[in-house]
Design a protein around this motif. Structure first.
Motif, PDB file in Angstrom:
ATOM      1  N   ILE A  97      45.941  45.958  40.369  1.00  0.00           N
ATOM      2  CA  ILE A  97      44.863  45.349  40.699  1.00  0.00           C
ATOM      3  C   ILE A  97      44.159  44.826  39.455  1.00  0.00           C
ATOM      4  O   ILE A  97      43.872  45.607  38.465  1.00  0.00           O
ATOM      5  CB  ILE A  97      43.831  46.358  41.725  1.00  0.00           C
ATOM      6  CG1 ILE A  97      44.508  46.632  42.691  1.00  0.00           C
ATOM      7  CG2 ILE A  97      42.600  45.331  42.016  1.00  0.00           C
ATOM      8  CD1 ILE A  97      43.546  47.789  43.811  1.00  0.00           C
ATOM      9  N   ARG A  98      43.781  43.672  39.391  1.00  0.00           N
ATOM     10  CA  ARG A  98      43.332  43.023  37.950  1.00  0.00           C
ATOM     11  C   ARG A  98      42.029  42.144  38.431  1.00  0.00           C
ATOM     12  O   ARG A  98      41.898  41.371  39.405  1.00  0.00           O
ATOM     13  CB  ARG A  98      44.458  41.966  37.828  1.00  0.00           C
ATOM     14  CG  ARG A  98      45.767  42.637  37.273  1.00  0.00           C
ATOM     15  CD  ARG A  98      45.831  43.430  35.980  1.00  0.00           C
ATOM     16  NE  ARG A  98      46.992  43.850  35.659  1.00  0.00           N
ATOM     17  CZ  ARG A  98      47.662  44.387  34.662  1.00  0.00           C
ATOM     18  NH1 ARG A  98      46.964  43.825  33.557  1.00  0.00           N
ATOM     19  NH2 ARG A  98      48.764  45.086  34.475  1.00  0.00           N
ATOM     20  N   VAL A  99      41.192  42.091  37.363  1.00  0.00           N
ATOM     21  CA  VAL A  99      40.408  41.074  37.279  1.00  0.00           C
ATOM     22  C   VAL A  99      41.193  39.524  37.283  1.00  0.00           C
ATOM     23  O   VAL A  99      42.018  39.442  36.652  1.00  0.00           O
ATOM     24  CB  VAL A  99      39.554  41.214  36.356  1.00  0.00           C
ATOM     25  CG1 VAL A  99      38.276  39.972  36.151  1.00  0.00           C
ATOM     26  CG2 VAL A  99      38.486  42.494  36.290  1.00  0.00           C
ATOM     27  N   VAL A 147      45.229  35.319  35.700  1.00  0.00           N
ATOM     28  CA  VAL A 147      45.141  36.755  35.871  1.00  0.00           C
ATOM     29  C   VAL A 147      45.298  37.145  34.270  1.00  0.00           C
ATOM     30  O   VAL A 147      46.035  38.393  33.893  1.00  0.00           O
ATOM     31  CB  VAL A 147      45.876  37.238  36.753  1.00  0.00           C
ATOM     32  CG1 VAL A 147      45.512  37.148  37.939  1.00  0.00           C
ATOM     33  CG2 VAL A 147      47.570  36.842  36.598  1.00  0.00           C
ATOM     34  N   LYS A 191      34.704  34.742  39.374  1.00  0.00           N
ATOM     35  CA  LYS A 191      35.442  35.996  39.114  1.00  0.00           C
ATOM     36  C   LYS A 191      35.749  36.603  40.429  1.00  0.00           C
ATOM     37  O   LYS A 191      34.954  36.744  41.467  1.00  0.00           O
ATOM     38  CB  LYS A 191      34.551  36.959  38.360  1.00  0.00           C
ATOM     39  CG  LYS A 191      35.497  38.267  37.826  1.00  0.00           C
ATOM     40  CD  LYS A 191      34.571  39.412  37.197  1.00  0.00           C
ATOM     41  CE  LYS A 191      34.154  39.081  35.758  1.00  0.00           C
ATOM     42  NZ  LYS A 191      33.181  39.827  35.551  1.00  0.00           N
ATOM     43  N   VAL A 192      37.159  37.090  40.495  1.00  0.00           N
ATOM     44  CA  VAL A 192      37.804  37.733  41.627  1.00  0.00           C
ATOM     45  C   VAL A 192      38.359  38.993  41.042  1.00  0.00           C
ATOM     46  O   VAL A 192      38.550  39.176  40.128  1.00  0.00           O
ATOM     47  CB  VAL A 192      38.568  36.768  42.467  1.00  0.00           C
ATOM     48  CG1 VAL A 192      37.733  35.596  43.206  1.00  0.00           C
ATOM     49  CG2 VAL A 192      39.727  36.095  41.839  1.00  0.00           C
ATOM     50  N   VAL A 193      38.820  39.649  42.361  1.00  0.00           N
ATOM     51  CA  VAL A 193      40.008  40.852  42.124  1.00  0.00           C
ATOM     52  C   VAL A 193      40.957  40.506  42.692  1.00  0.00           C
ATOM     53  O   VAL A 193      40.870  40.382  44.055  1.00  0.00           O
ATOM     54  CB  VAL A 193      38.954  42.274  42.397  1.00  0.00           C
ATOM     55  CG1 VAL A 193      39.947  43.366  42.300  1.00  0.00           C
ATOM     56  CG2 VAL A 193      37.768  42.197  41.528  1.00  0.00           C
ATOM     57  N   ALA A 204      33.949  42.088  32.586  1.00  0.00           N
ATOM     58  CA  ALA A 204      35.427  42.018  32.480  1.00  0.00           C
ATOM     59  C   ALA A 204      36.126  40.962  32.413  1.00  0.00           C
ATOM     60  O   ALA A 204      35.782  40.218  33.473  1.00  0.00           O
ATOM     61  CB  ALA A 204      35.887  43.092  33.422  1.00  0.00           C
ATOM     62  N   GLU A 205      37.144  40.664  31.481  1.00  0.00           N
ATOM     63  CA  GLU A 205      37.633  39.460  31.663  1.00  0.00           C
ATOM     64  C   GLU A 205      39.009  39.446  32.531  1.00  0.00           C
ATOM     65  O   GLU A 205      39.447  40.471  32.641  1.00  0.00           O
ATOM     66  CB  GLU A 205      38.267  39.296  29.983  1.00  0.00           C
ATOM     67  CG  GLU A 205      36.960  38.938  29.110  1.00  0.00           C
ATOM     68  CD  GLU A 205      36.524  37.402  29.370  1.00  0.00           C
ATOM     69  OE1 GLU A 205      37.156  36.629  29.786  1.00  0.00           O
ATOM     70  OE2 GLU A 205      35.026  37.474  29.514  1.00  0.00           O
ATOM     71  N   PRO A 206      39.549  38.192  32.629  1.00  0.00           N
ATOM     72  CA  PRO A 206      40.661  38.094  33.474  1.00  0.00           C
ATOM     73  C   PRO A 206      41.908  39.046  32.744  1.00  0.00           C
ATOM     74  O   PRO A 206      42.086  38.800  31.699  1.00  0.00           O
ATOM     75  CB  PRO A 206      40.900  36.801  33.556  1.00  0.00           C
ATOM     76  CG  PRO A 206      39.558  35.854  33.568  1.00  0.00           C
ATOM     77  CD  PRO A 206      39.088  36.851  32.543  1.00  0.00           C
ATOM     78  N   GLY A 207      42.721  39.780  33.697  1.00  0.00           N
ATOM     79  CA  GLY A 207      43.821  40.303  33.227  1.00  0.00           C
ATOM     80  C   GLY A 207      43.321  41.897  33.103  1.00  0.00           C
ATOM     81  O   GLY A 207      44.235  42.746  33.114  1.00  0.00           O
ATOM     82  N   THR A 208      42.030  42.333  33.185  1.00  0.00           N
ATOM     83  CA  THR A 208      41.817  43.697  32.831  1.00  0.00           C
ATOM     84  C   THR A 208      42.020  44.448  34.241  1.00  0.00           C
ATOM     85  O   THR A 208      41.910  44.072  35.311  1.00  0.00           O
ATOM     86  CB  THR A 208      40.103  43.811  32.920  1.00  0.00           C
ATOM     87  OG1 THR A 208      39.759  43.061  31.728  1.00  0.00           O
ATOM     88  CG2 THR A 208      39.809  45.138  32.493  1.00  0.00           C
ATOM     89  N   LYS A 209      42.999  45.542  33.760  1.00  0.00           N
ATOM     90  CA  LYS A 209      43.434  46.614  34.920  1.00  0.00           C
ATOM     91  C   LYS A 209      42.216  47.209  35.581  1.00  0.00           C
ATOM     92  O   LYS A 209      41.268  47.622  34.998  1.00  0.00           O
ATOM     93  CB  LYS A 209      44.518  47.615  34.347  1.00  0.00           C
ATOM     94  CG  LYS A 209      44.999  48.434  35.335  1.00  0.00           C
ATOM     95  CD  LYS A 209      46.306  47.967  35.569  1.00  0.00           C
ATOM     96  CE  LYS A 209      46.892  49.268  36.670  1.00  0.00           C
ATOM     97  NZ  LYS A 209      48.138  48.795  37.140  1.00  0.00           N
TER      98      LYS A 209
END
Lengths: 113, 113
Positions: free
Chosen positions: A21-23, A45, A69-71, A106-111
């Motif tokens: 799951i990622r930002v 992502v 921003k989504v998850v 938190a930026e895109p890609g952050t786990k």
């Protein structure tokens, strides 16, 4: 509000590590013309941009979504819907599809764990 | 920012349904005195309140947390940490533990998919 019964089965931390799951951040959102419910999103992502088909056409103003921003469940099996590949699932709460985000920056890609 | 490699394994929607993720709301947050990193939270998950131990003691101002909407992995195996049972995992992004929430007003207990 009706709350679905909580799951009786339990999972381990290792089980949860199988779920990636990622930002993410929505770059574009367009309706899928032949579908009542589906929209086609492009989601950053972090190390790539994913095309994701999501059932939010009637629940969100698609014009407002770019930049949001989504998850994302990033390692879902790909599927083809109305001719579009969907590579991931945008996570949302309940029938209104209340989109997940984070409180901070938190930026895109952050786990997510 | 370093981005962890995306998972190579893929999971099905049915696999993901084994993971019970809910909107929650922090009711209380207290440091665990004997631990550098851990705090003990009480989290409203709609039909019950859970005690959850989370590694956020140094990352968040615990006094500010009550009332905060969070997202909880609700069916994680329970664990005992420093004598406290932890029943669930508060989900967060990255090493800063940027807590998940929703953009809208989904209430505690709402299931996430």
């Amino acid at each position: 509000m009706d709350v679905e019964a909580l799951a009786e089965n339990r999972i381990s931390f290792d089980d949860f590590e199988e779920v990636d799951i990622r930002v993410g951040r929505i770059e574009s959102a367009a309706p899928i013309e032949d579908s009542d419910k589906l929209a086609r999103l492009e989601v950053d992502v972090g190390i790539e941009t994913r095309q994701v088909v999501a059932g939010i056409k009637q629940l969100h103003d698609l014009d407002e979504l770019p930049g949001t921003k989504v998850v994302l469940l990033a390692n879902m099996e790909t599927a083809e819907l109305f001719g579009y590949e969907s590579n991931g699932m945008v996570l949302a709460a309940g029938e209104e599809a209340d989109l997940l985000t984070t409180h901070g920056d938190a930026e895109p890609g952050t786990k997510i764990r």
